[in-house]
Design an enzyme around this catalytic site. Structure first.
Site, PDB file in Angstrom:
ATOM      1  N   ASP A 153     -57.861  44.547 -23.245  1.00 25.47           N
ATOM      2  CA  ASP A 153     -58.794  43.537 -23.488  1.00 25.47           C
ATOM      3  C   ASP A 153     -57.986  42.558 -24.488  1.00 25.47           C
ATOM      4  O   ASP A 153     -56.932  43.232 -25.303  1.00 25.47           O
ATOM      5  CB  ASP A 153     -60.040  43.771 -24.227  1.00 25.47           C
ATOM      6  CG  ASP A 153     -60.114  44.736 -25.412  1.00 25.47           C
ATOM      7  OD1 ASP A 153     -59.132  45.633 -25.349  1.00 25.47           O
ATOM      8  OD2 ASP A 153     -61.208  44.435 -26.130  1.00 25.47           O
ATOM      9  N   GLU A 171     -61.343  47.387 -27.024  1.00 30.90           N
ATOM     10  CA  GLU A 171     -60.439  47.741 -28.462  1.00 30.90           C
ATOM     11  C   GLU A 171     -60.820  46.546 -29.491  1.00 30.90           C
ATOM     12  O   GLU A 171     -61.519  46.770 -30.610  1.00 30.90           O
ATOM     13  CB  GLU A 171     -58.970  47.797 -28.366  1.00 30.90           C
ATOM     14  CG  GLU A 171     -58.509  48.295 -29.772  1.00 30.90           C
ATOM     15  CD  GLU A 171     -58.162  47.533 -30.808  1.00 30.90           C
ATOM     16  OE1 GLU A 171     -57.819  47.849 -31.866  1.00 30.90           O
ATOM     17  OE2 GLU A 171     -58.157  46.123 -30.383  1.00 30.90           O
TER      18      GLU A 171
HETATM   19 ZN   LIG Z   1     -54.627  45.455 -30.305  1.00 27.11          ZN
END
Ligand SMILES: [Zn+2]
Length: 486
Positions: free
Chosen positions: A120, A187
């Site tokens: 992401d 994340e």
């Molecule tokens: Zn990162």
């Protein structure tokens, strides 16, 4: 009088001798390696990173706004672009979009390693879009530079690891030690649905890794005071984080007759107390490592100061706290991030609230931070509560391990003996925070060059990587896997 002067001079002389003794007895910790030939990287591979950039796997705090069809596309992209990895490695999907692969080693008595990355990216802020020299999601390659969101954080890492693996599989390479690949999909919003779940799976299956390599730190160019050479910084710990909400309710009224202290006054004064009394600056354990690795590489008198860091702690922290990035390395930081009060220009609000984010130095804790805030504010009109995602600082991983040496050696082989290697403290949070029960040896490093020109590009505008840099990323991961055998 004369006697006193003689004693004083002797003491000073002994002290200077002691400083120089420490200087002359600190040895370089840099490994010197024999150079290796650069492997050839296929031009097609460059396009793969550009294609990955075109898929808008954007994480947003408001999870309802996330377009998961892009993550579906990314799943297909991985399957089609890396057919050998997809077919030859064991793979598991977690919450539909986080990928855990296993390349089984020939010697199962060896502990595996885990290579991490995240698929992401953060959004592009609409009002900044015009400042991008090339569109952030077009995956444009121009003048040997690949442009777009994810070229530094962190698709470069995922694609670099997969290209290395695909090519090694093609060559018939078989690792002795098993390798896990863990690519999370959230994340940027904490990793709770990706990294946390994969780490839990490894834990539940009693898998203990020899080491884990995740993003976190980089190769810096001209960013470390007193050092001209490039420095590859390997994160051996990361700071903790806690968000604290301060709120107050005080009778409001008309602004023509304000009482002595309004809600805004009380809250501002509390924040002001926190800002004017910052957490103490100090050298935490990862910084001790940083000093031990870089001190001997510095010129005089910096090397003398670093060789006597215990004595000159305040001198060193004094230099570092001058810049925002240096300051973050030497203390728990205080950042007011949200302030809410008032709705009308002539009405005194009944309440005011503010959020502050603290990034916590190893050696301190969330509980300690809260305690200090309460003591400093010392005002019972203010309610103090926790908000957001909170975590204590990570454990500090050792540098005197075979794993650290393997990473160190690989960096030298790919980037040359002129690049210095040093451990460091990562001031941001990474997915590796979820893996504390999977390995004691967690290292945070991706081989991307960061300098004054591109330091603001991560999470900012004009994120990009040179084609040469990207090729070296692939060479780095190839070599890491090869070096596991030695
Ligand atoms: Zn990162």
């Amino acid at each position: 009088m004369k006697k006193v002067l003689i004693v004083l001079a002797t003491v000073i002389l002994l002290f200077i001798c002691y400083l120089f003794f420490n200087l002359f007895t600190t040895n370089s910790k840099q490994i010197v390696v024999a150079p290796i030939d650069k492997i050839k990287i296929d031009e097609d591979v460059i396009k793969h990173l550009a294609q990955a950039i075109q898929i808008k796997t954007i994480s947003t705090e408001n999870t309802e706004a996330i377009d998961f069809s892009e993550f579906d596309k990314f799943n297909i992209f991985l399957k089609e672009t890396y057919p050998l990895t997809d077919s030859l490695l064991d793979k598991k999907l977690f919450n539909s979009y986080s990928h855990l692969y296993l390349w089984k080693g020939s010697n199962t008595s060896l502990k595996p390693i885990v290579l991490m990355g995240h698929i992401d990216v953060v959004p592009v802020i609409e009002k900044n879009r015009k400042e991008w020299k090339e569109a952030p999601f077009k995956g444009i390659i121009k003048d040997d530079v690949i442009w777009g969101r994810g070229t530094m954080d962190d698709k470069v890492n995922v694609i670099g690891i997969l290209e290395a693996t695909e090519a090694l599989l093609k060559s018939g390479f078989q690792p002795e030690r098993s390798i896990y690949y863990a690519f999370g999909h959230d994340e940027e919003i904490g990793g709770n649905n990706g990294a946390a779940v994969m780490a839990k799976y490894l834990e539940d299956n009693d898998i203990e890794a020899e080491f884990i390599l995740d993003e976190g730190s980089v190769i810096t160019q001209g960013l470390i005071p007193g050092i001209d050479k490039d420095v590859a910084l390997i994160g051996i710990a990361e700071k903790g984080s806690v968000s604290i909400q301060l709120s107050t309710k005080i009778e409001g009224g008309h602004s023509s007759m304000p009482s002595k202290e309004t809600a805004i006054d009380v809250l501002s004064s509390a924040i002001s107390k926190l800002k004017t009394n910052p957490f103490p600056a100090k050298l935490s354990q990862p910084l001790d490592g940083f000093i031990a690795y870089l001190g001997p590489e510095m010129g005089f008198p910096n090397n003398l100061v670093f060789a006597n860091a215990g004595i000159f702690e305040s001198v060193i922290t004094g230099i570092y706290e001058k810049t925002a990035s240096g300051n973050a390395m030497v203390r728990t930081t205080t950042s007011p991030t949200i302030f809410n009060a008032g709705v009308k220009d002539n009405v005194i609000p009944q309440s005011a609230s503010a959020m502050l984010n603290f990034r916590i130095l190893p050696g301190e804790t969330v509980a300690l931070v809260k305690e200090r805030i309460e003591t400093l504010i010392n005002d019972d009109r203010i309610t103090i509560s926790e908000g957001g995602f909170n975590s204590d600082p990570s454990v500090v991983s050792e540098t005197e391990t075979e794993s650290f040496r393997t990473i160190h050696k690989t960096i030298k082989e790919i980037y040359g003996n002129d690049v210095l290697v040093a451990p460091t403290l990562v001031v941001a949070a990474t997915d590796s925070k979820h893996y504390k029960n999977v390995s004691d040896n967690i290292y945070r490093f991706i081989p991307v060059h960061i300098n004054q020109d591109n330091i603001k590009a991560i999470h900012g505008i004009n994120e990009r990587i040179s084609v040469d840099d990207f090729k070296d990323v692939i060479r780095f991961y190839t070599r890491i896997i090869e070096n596991l055998e030695k």
